[in-house]
Scaffold this motif. Structure first.
Motif, PDB file in Angstrom:
ATOM      1  N   GLU A   1       0.639  -1.385   0.430  1.00  0.00           N
ATOM      2  CA  GLU A   1      -0.004  -0.315   0.231  1.00  0.00           C
ATOM      3  C   GLU A   1       1.124   0.699   0.592  1.00  0.00           C
ATOM      4  O   GLU A   1       0.644   2.532  -0.163  1.00  0.00           O
ATOM      5  N   VAL A   2       1.871   0.866   0.350  1.00  0.00           N
ATOM      6  CA  VAL A   2       3.145   1.930   0.313  1.00  0.00           C
ATOM      7  C   VAL A   2       3.380   2.767  -0.718  1.00  0.00           C
ATOM      8  O   VAL A   2       3.015   3.907  -0.483  1.00  0.00           O
ATOM      9  N   GLY A   3       3.853   2.742  -2.225  1.00  0.00           N
ATOM     10  CA  GLY A   3       3.458   3.692  -3.396  1.00  0.00           C
ATOM     11  C   GLY A   3       2.385   4.232  -3.277  1.00  0.00           C
ATOM     12  O   GLY A   3       2.539   5.241  -3.687  1.00  0.00           O
ATOM     13  N   PRO A   4       1.660   3.121  -3.775  1.00  0.00           N
ATOM     14  CA  PRO A   4      -0.438   4.494  -4.257  1.00  0.00           C
ATOM     15  C   PRO A   4      -0.259   5.253  -3.392  1.00  0.00           C
ATOM     16  O   PRO A   4      -0.628   6.525  -4.107  1.00  0.00           O
ATOM     17  N   ILE A   5       0.006   5.457  -2.320  1.00  0.00           N
ATOM     18  CA  ILE A   5      -0.243   6.470  -0.722  1.00  0.00           C
ATOM     19  C   ILE A   5       0.903   7.768  -1.408  1.00  0.00           C
ATOM     20  O   ILE A   5      -0.215   8.721  -1.103  1.00  0.00           O
ATOM     21  N   MET A   6       1.898   7.539  -1.201  1.00  0.00           N
ATOM     22  CA  MET A   6       2.665   7.960  -1.442  1.00  0.00           C
ATOM     23  C   MET A   6       2.271   9.114  -2.951  1.00  0.00           C
ATOM     24  O   MET A   6       2.798   9.908  -2.935  1.00  0.00           O
ATOM     25  N   ARG A   7       2.102   7.796  -3.735  1.00  0.00           N
ATOM     26  CA  ARG A   7       2.105   8.846  -4.897  1.00  0.00           C
ATOM     27  C   ARG A   7       0.571  10.105  -4.830  1.00  0.00           C
ATOM     28  O   ARG A   7       0.511  11.186  -5.256  1.00  0.00           O
ATOM     29  N   LYS A   8      -0.323   9.427  -3.752  1.00  0.00           N
ATOM     30  CA  LYS A   8      -1.477  10.486  -3.284  1.00  0.00           C
ATOM     31  C   LYS A   8      -0.681  11.433  -3.017  1.00  0.00           C
ATOM     32  O   LYS A   8      -0.940  12.887  -3.028  1.00  0.00           O
ATOM     33  N   ILE A   9      -0.355  11.238  -1.698  1.00  0.00           N
ATOM     34  CA  ILE A   9       0.179  12.704  -1.034  1.00  0.00           C
ATOM     35  C   ILE A   9       0.923  13.249  -1.319  1.00  0.00           C
ATOM     36  O   ILE A   9       1.603  14.754  -2.310  1.00  0.00           O
ATOM     37  N   ALA A  10       2.152  13.241  -3.113  1.00  0.00           N
ATOM     38  CA  ALA A  10       2.754  13.340  -3.698  1.00  0.00           C
ATOM     39  C   ALA A  10       1.801  15.039  -4.911  1.00  0.00           C
ATOM     40  O   ALA A  10       3.048  15.554  -4.752  1.00  0.00           O
ATOM     41  N   SER A  11       1.220  13.784  -5.402  1.00  0.00           N
ATOM     42  CA  SER A  11       0.581  14.547  -5.720  1.00  0.00           C
ATOM     43  C   SER A  11      -0.690  15.585  -5.359  1.00  0.00           C
ATOM     44  O   SER A  11      -0.015  17.035  -5.743  1.00  0.00           O
ATOM     45  N   LYS A  12      -0.647  16.055  -4.307  1.00  0.00           N
ATOM     46  CA  LYS A  12      -1.230  16.790  -3.075  1.00  0.00           C
ATOM     47  C   LYS A  12      -0.589  18.064  -3.108  1.00  0.00           C
ATOM     48  O   LYS A  12      -0.781  18.804  -3.002  1.00  0.00           O
ATOM     49  N   VAL A  13       0.858  16.845  -2.220  1.00  0.00           N
ATOM     50  CA  VAL A  13       2.030  18.179  -2.698  1.00  0.00           C
ATOM     51  C   VAL A  13       2.088  19.313  -2.910  1.00  0.00           C
ATOM     52  O   VAL A  13       2.319  20.376  -3.264  1.00  0.00           O
ATOM     53  N   ALA A  14       2.711  18.705  -4.789  1.00  0.00           N
ATOM     54  CA  ALA A  14       2.594  19.169  -6.106  1.00  0.00           C
ATOM     55  C   ALA A  14       1.875  20.612  -5.770  1.00  0.00           C
ATOM     56  O   ALA A  14       2.218  21.539  -6.249  1.00  0.00           O
ATOM     57  N   GLU A  15       0.174  20.160  -6.277  1.00  0.00           N
ATOM     58  CA  GLU A  15      -0.731  21.309  -6.501  1.00  0.00           C
ATOM     59  C   GLU A  15      -0.934  22.298  -5.906  1.00  0.00           C
ATOM     60  O   GLU A  15      -0.987  22.813  -5.823  1.00  0.00           O
ATOM     61  N   CYS A  16       0.380  21.929  -4.589  1.00  0.00           N
ATOM     62  CA  CYS A  16       0.380  23.223  -3.581  1.00  0.00           C
ATOM     63  C   CYS A  16       1.939  24.164  -3.952  1.00  0.00           C
ATOM     64  O   CYS A  16       2.153  24.629  -2.612  1.00  0.00           O
ATOM     65  N   LYS A  17       2.231  23.703  -5.167  1.00  0.00           N
ATOM     66  CA  LYS A  17       3.238  24.502  -5.633  1.00  0.00           C
ATOM     67  C   LYS A  17       3.278  26.260  -5.118  1.00  0.00           C
ATOM     68  O   LYS A  17       2.538  26.299  -5.635  1.00  0.00           O
ATOM     69  N   ALA A  18       4.698  26.550  -4.770  1.00  0.00           N
ATOM     70  CA  ALA A  18       4.434  28.331  -4.133  1.00  0.00           C
ATOM     71  C   ALA A  18       3.860  28.738  -3.505  1.00  0.00           C
ATOM     72  O   ALA A  18       3.290  29.393  -3.014  1.00  0.00           O
ATOM     73  N   MET A  19       3.250  27.600  -2.282  1.00  0.00           N
ATOM     74  CA  MET A  19       2.345  27.576  -1.571  1.00  0.00           C
ATOM     75  C   MET A  19       2.922  28.179  -0.481  1.00  0.00           C
ATOM     76  O   MET A  19       4.294  27.492   0.155  1.00  0.00           O
ATOM     77  N   PRO A  20       2.962  29.438   0.992  1.00  0.00           N
ATOM     78  CA  PRO A  20       3.649  28.468   1.739  1.00  0.00           C
ATOM     79  C   PRO A  20       3.447  27.809   3.347  1.00  0.00           C
ATOM     80  O   PRO A  20       2.027  27.231   3.158  1.00  0.00           O
ATOM     81  N   VAL A  21       4.483  26.853   4.024  1.00  0.00           N
ATOM     82  CA  VAL A  21       4.170  26.814   4.409  1.00  0.00           C
ATOM     83  C   VAL A  21       5.195  27.275   5.672  1.00  0.00           C
ATOM     84  O   VAL A  21       6.010  27.506   5.410  1.00  0.00           O
TER      85      VAL A  21
END
Length: 120
Positions: A70-90
């Protein structure tokens, strides 16, 4: 030796699945949790070191897994969400105990929301 963390970082949109010696400020790294926990952990590079990133602050994406498959699919979902937030602050925050600290995503800035609203 720990250096002082910047109060804010901008997400670069680059998400790595391993330690990369060529990381840039704002790059995010994901990996299965330490000590055999069933969670994906996230880190963001501040230019000097990798700092903890609160993945729960990105929304309802599950970061837990029950089996290695399950690790790979979950990591891809998280990576996609984080990438969508490009140029956003944390933002750098201390926990209530003050012993742990992490970067937290607080969502879309109001100026971005208003700009997109005005385009409708």
């Amino acid at each position: 030796m720990s250096s002082t963390a910047p109060q804010q970082l901008i997400i670069s949109g680059v998400v790595l699945d391993s330690i990369n010696s060529f990381a840039s400020i704002g790059d995010v790294r994901l990996h299965p949790g330490a000590n055999r926990t069933g969670y994906i952990d996230g880190y963001i590079f501040d230019g000097r070191q990798w700092r903890s990133l609160d993945l729960k602050s990105f929304g309802s994406i599950s970061r837990s897994f029950g089996s290695p498959g399950e690790v790979g699919p979950i990591m891809r979902k998280i990576a996609s969400k984080v990438a969508e937030c490009k140029a956003m602050p944390v933002y750098y925050e201390l926990t209530n105990s003050g012993k742990k600290s992490r970067y937290v995503f607080r969502g879309v800035p109001m100026s971005t929301f208003l700009a997109s609203w005005n385009r409708l």
